[in-house]
Design a protein around this motif. Sequence first.
Motif, PDB file in Angstrom:
ATOM      1  N   MET A  52       0.826  -1.211   0.000  1.00  0.00           N
ATOM      2  CA  MET A  52       0.000   0.000   0.000  1.00  0.00           C
ATOM      3  C   MET A  52       0.863   1.266   0.000  1.00  0.00           C
ATOM      4  O   MET A  52       0.327   2.371   0.067  1.00  0.00           O
ATOM      5  CB  MET A  52      -0.934   0.034   1.225  1.00  0.00           C
ATOM      6  CG  MET A  52      -2.165  -0.837   1.095  1.00  0.00           C
ATOM      7  SD  MET A  52      -3.138  -0.536  -0.411  1.00  0.00           S
ATOM      8  CE  MET A  52      -3.629   1.163  -0.193  1.00  0.00           C
ATOM      9  N   THR A 402     -11.760  -8.348   5.793  1.00  0.00           N
ATOM     10  CA  THR A 402     -10.926  -8.113   6.977  1.00  0.00           C
ATOM     11  C   THR A 402     -10.101  -9.349   7.296  1.00  0.00           C
ATOM     12  O   THR A 402      -8.913  -9.256   7.647  1.00  0.00           O
ATOM     13  CB  THR A 402     -11.821  -7.778   8.192  1.00  0.00           C
ATOM     14  OG1 THR A 402     -12.790  -6.839   7.768  1.00  0.00           O
ATOM     15  CG2 THR A 402     -11.032  -7.229   9.333  1.00  0.00           C
ATOM     16  N   ARG A 405      -7.282  -9.529   4.883  1.00  0.00           N
ATOM     17  CA  ARG A 405      -6.269  -8.514   5.222  1.00  0.00           C
ATOM     18  C   ARG A 405      -5.410  -8.983   6.395  1.00  0.00           C
ATOM     19  O   ARG A 405      -4.182  -8.878   6.380  1.00  0.00           O
ATOM     20  CB  ARG A 405      -6.964  -7.205   5.581  1.00  0.00           C
ATOM     21  CG  ARG A 405      -5.994  -6.085   5.890  1.00  0.00           C
ATOM     22  CD  ARG A 405      -6.649  -5.008   6.704  1.00  0.00           C
ATOM     23  NE  ARG A 405      -7.111  -5.500   7.994  1.00  0.00           N
ATOM     24  CZ  ARG A 405      -7.949  -4.846   8.790  1.00  0.00           C
ATOM     25  NH1 ARG A 405      -8.445  -3.692   8.420  1.00  0.00           N
ATOM     26  NH2 ARG A 405      -8.307  -5.348   9.957  1.00  0.00           N
ATOM     27  N   VAL A 414       1.219  -6.238   3.274  1.00  0.00           N
ATOM     28  CA  VAL A 414       0.158  -5.259   3.537  1.00  0.00           C
ATOM     29  C   VAL A 414      -0.703  -5.180   2.290  1.00  0.00           C
ATOM     30  O   VAL A 414      -0.257  -4.709   1.249  1.00  0.00           O
ATOM     31  CB  VAL A 414       0.697  -3.843   3.841  1.00  0.00           C
ATOM     32  CG1 VAL A 414      -0.473  -2.894   4.121  1.00  0.00           C
ATOM     33  CG2 VAL A 414       1.656  -3.847   5.004  1.00  0.00           C
ATOM     34  N   ARG A 416      -4.781  -3.958   1.600  1.00  0.00           N
ATOM     35  CA  ARG A 416      -5.853  -3.348   2.377  1.00  0.00           C
ATOM     36  C   ARG A 416      -7.200  -3.895   1.920  1.00  0.00           C
ATOM     37  O   ARG A 416      -7.360  -4.296   0.765  1.00  0.00           O
ATOM     38  CB  ARG A 416      -5.781  -1.846   2.148  1.00  0.00           C
ATOM     39  CG  ARG A 416      -6.759  -1.030   2.896  1.00  0.00           C
ATOM     40  CD  ARG A 416      -6.282   0.422   2.901  1.00  0.00           C
ATOM     41  NE  ARG A 416      -7.409   1.324   2.903  1.00  0.00           N
ATOM     42  CZ  ARG A 416      -7.305   2.634   2.716  1.00  0.00           C
ATOM     43  NH1 ARG A 416      -6.120   3.170   2.490  1.00  0.00           N
ATOM     44  NH2 ARG A 416      -8.356   3.400   2.737  1.00  0.00           N
ATOM     45  N   SER A 417      -8.177  -3.913   2.814  1.00  0.00           N
ATOM     46  CA  SER A 417      -9.522  -4.332   2.413  1.00  0.00           C
ATOM     47  C   SER A 417     -10.464  -3.140   2.499  1.00  0.00           C
ATOM     48  O   SER A 417     -10.405  -2.350   3.441  1.00  0.00           O
ATOM     49  CB  SER A 417     -10.023  -5.459   3.325  1.00  0.00           C
ATOM     50  OG  SER A 417     -10.045  -5.036   4.665  1.00  0.00           O
TER      51      SER A 417
END
Length: 475
Positions: A52, A402, A405, A414, A416-417
């Motif tokens: 990210m 989640t 993630r 990493v 992200r959701s």
Amino acid sequence: MHTETYRQLDRDHHLHPFTDFKALGEEGSRIVTHAEGVYIHDSEGNRILDAMAGLWCVNLGYGRQELVAAATAQLRELPYYNNFFKSTHPPAVKLAEMLCRLAPAHMNRVFFTGSGSEANDTVLRMVRRYWALEGKPDKQWIIARENAYHGSTVAGLSLGGMAPMHAQGGPLVPKIAHVRQPYWFGERKLAEGRDTSPETFGRECAAALEAKILELGEENVAAFIAEPVQGAGGAIIPPESYWPAVKEVLARYDILLVMDEVICGFGRLGEWFGSVHYDLQPDLMPIAKGLSSGYLPIGGVLVGDRVAETLIERGGEFFHGFTYSGHPVCAAVALKNLELMQAEGIVERVRDDVGPYLAERWATLAGHPLVGEVRSRGLIGALELIDPDTGERFPKSLGAGTLCRDICFDLGLVMRSVGDTMIISPPLVITRAEIDELVGLAREALDGTARRLAAREQADGPAIMIQPSIEESRS
Ligand SMILES: Cc1ncc(COP(=O)(O)O)c(C=O)c1O
């Protein structure tokens, strides 16, 4: 200090952004201690591939000593002075000149801020001021999109279209309307369960913008604001028909176009600005994040000649600014960041090399049973998680995104959701080998998610059979 001491102090004293304070207090934070290249390290000795780029910002990667040196030199020379009261300083001037050289030819002015949110506050002020000076004070409505993210100040929140944020943040800034987002997979395919082609859907979204302009009355509409590709909304890449159709709509009306380049600017889509990628000529472009690769906080608004000339020639004093507008140390780091990006051909590399390579490798995840759609553009990508039995979203209570993630973190990635959409936006310096690693880890995480969801569903009700993919393993 040890991890547990940090966690305890964090729990006791630190309110984190966009966080359920109580839940985090119970779980405890991850303590990130140092970083290099595309990897962050935590206090428990884990090395994690940061797909990210922090928060879509560490474009040059971590540990660039040239940026450290630029900051240090500027701190010694002039750590702070403002740009108010007829003053300025070399870093702000040089950065302004360089930004205007990189921006589309009709953008020759920049107003500095400390962040993307402040940039969008500035947009709101400038747009309404512009029309007032043009003798059209009724042109105040700004049209934005549902599920857009434009920041967390009251103006950013109001321009944004995130329902949960609106529910907490009101009353919002008046005269901001939202139209539907060009999110074909989530809205057309899943939510509406219709098979209209993405191209038709893209044109329908542009038509919705036109309908809103007509409903509000052109004489009352000041601007349309959007990101080239929606980032925080879920890496939503519009259908190819969308931007050409929106351009046609805007050409019929006298409305300003604001392209929020906070994420897409500075190479993310393989051009200096996302607007260039989509052949758009915005009147204003809020910028931040990648401007300094996140090393220091700085943002701004690039202002096209049409708006700038009115503000300059007819505006008198513009009662707006921030203590840290064009902060010398932040500006010096941003300038060095842009110089390095140019010298290293980072933007071209995204366009011609790592962007296409990511697209090719990321697309291999399409065959995974949990994945309903794979998409990428430049160095931004998304995976849509679906229940393979139904082709629909998993029940919300399963928290599939989640879960995925968290599994990613445990595997050293990493990702992200956003609901059940998994998104990436890695540093632009990522190598092909690191992309292989990223995709391998993402696949492992999908396998792990599939296994855990199957176990949860078995505990809860009818079993689903998910065959974890063994096509590829971590490289
Ligand atoms: C498109 C967009 N605009 C504005 C912002 C707000 O920027 P900041 O967090 O620097 O205030 C963000 C942050 O994620 C963003 O993604």
